[in-house]
Enzyme design. Sequence first.
Site, PDB file in Angstrom:
ATOM      1  N   ARG A  47      61.860 -15.884 103.722  1.00 37.36           N
ATOM      2  CA  ARG A  47      60.918 -16.067 104.822  1.00 37.36           C
ATOM      3  C   ARG A  47      59.932 -15.482 105.086  1.00 37.36           C
ATOM      4  O   ARG A  47      59.684 -14.604 105.269  1.00 37.36           O
ATOM      5  CB  ARG A  47      62.149 -15.710 106.028  1.00 37.36           C
ATOM      6  CG  ARG A  47      61.371 -16.281 107.399  1.00 37.36           C
ATOM      7  CD  ARG A  47      62.276 -15.633 108.766  1.00 37.36           C
ATOM      8  NE  ARG A  47      61.891 -16.316 109.727  1.00 37.36           N
ATOM      9  CZ  ARG A  47      60.991 -15.719 110.704  1.00 37.36           C
ATOM     10  NH1 ARG A  47      60.390 -14.585 110.313  1.00 37.36           N
ATOM     11  NH2 ARG A  47      60.293 -16.238 111.841  1.00 37.36           N
ATOM     12  N   SER A 118      69.319 -23.624 112.658  1.00 38.33           N
ATOM     13  CA  SER A 118      69.616 -22.799 113.730  1.00 38.33           C
ATOM     14  C   SER A 118      70.062 -23.398 114.986  1.00 38.33           C
ATOM     15  O   SER A 118      69.410 -24.385 115.144  1.00 38.33           O
ATOM     16  CB  SER A 118      68.218 -22.056 113.956  1.00 38.33           C
ATOM     17  OG  SER A 118      67.863 -20.948 112.974  1.00 38.33           O
ATOM     18  N   LYS A 147      61.297 -11.415 114.667  1.00 35.09           N
ATOM     19  CA  LYS A 147      60.807 -12.743 114.479  1.00 35.09           C
ATOM     20  C   LYS A 147      59.818 -12.564 115.928  1.00 35.09           C
ATOM     21  O   LYS A 147      60.411 -12.467 116.995  1.00 35.09           O
ATOM     22  CB  LYS A 147      61.754 -13.704 114.713  1.00 35.09           C
ATOM     23  CG  LYS A 147      62.722 -13.880 113.667  1.00 35.09           C
ATOM     24  CD  LYS A 147      63.528 -15.089 113.710  1.00 35.09           C
ATOM     25  CE  LYS A 147      64.596 -15.316 112.273  1.00 35.09           C
ATOM     26  NZ  LYS A 147      65.281 -16.454 112.285  1.00 35.09           N
TER      27      LYS A 147
END
Length: 224
Positions: A47, A118, A147
């Site tokens: 990510r 998600s 995040k």
Amino acid sequence: MTGRVAPEIMRRHLRMYLVLGSVNCSVEPSLVLQEALAGGATMVQFREKGQGALAGDAMIRLARRIQDQCRRAGVPFIVNDDVELALKLNADGVHVGQGDESAASVRERIGNRILGVSAHTVEEARRAILHGADYLGIGPIYPTRSKDDAKTAQGPAILHELREAGIHLPIVGIGGITVERVEEVIGAGADGVAVISAVTGAESARKVVEAFIGKIRCTTGRIS
């Protein structure tokens, strides 16, 4: 891959799921990953997002290094959001959020590769399953700073809610999960935990992953 991953195999992959990129690591990501894999990480998601994230050739080079390490360890390598990158690298799968490309579209593009989605509600979970998800990423369970766009933490109650609603797909909990919180997350219905900063920011990624694995084994009563 010649076929979709069986749910029981997927549950094992999700047991200790490491999410990382250069933004989350204080040292070279491949060094963090080397330790995490030695400690027993069962799946890895690349990510590369956030302020200062790599782009272009530099990002691809890092992704390839991480993928190579995963292949040598026999651990699935998942790409966050970027289907084009996943296809270019022949990654094992893709993980998408609710604001990314639709799960249905991603499934069509990636074929039998692993698809993680998600979800934050029962409705989103059911839609993800309908569109071909192999597992659900549920969170943030606890507050997290990993995040920038993280939603409000829902606590383990969302995991109970999903299971009680008949959601049987493999689930990994994410967001602010520490070794001390593993029992609560697994007990609420998750098959595993996805971790970023607890591992990437640790002095010894290996020791932290080993601690997670130990707690997960104690909680599930499983050896492997």
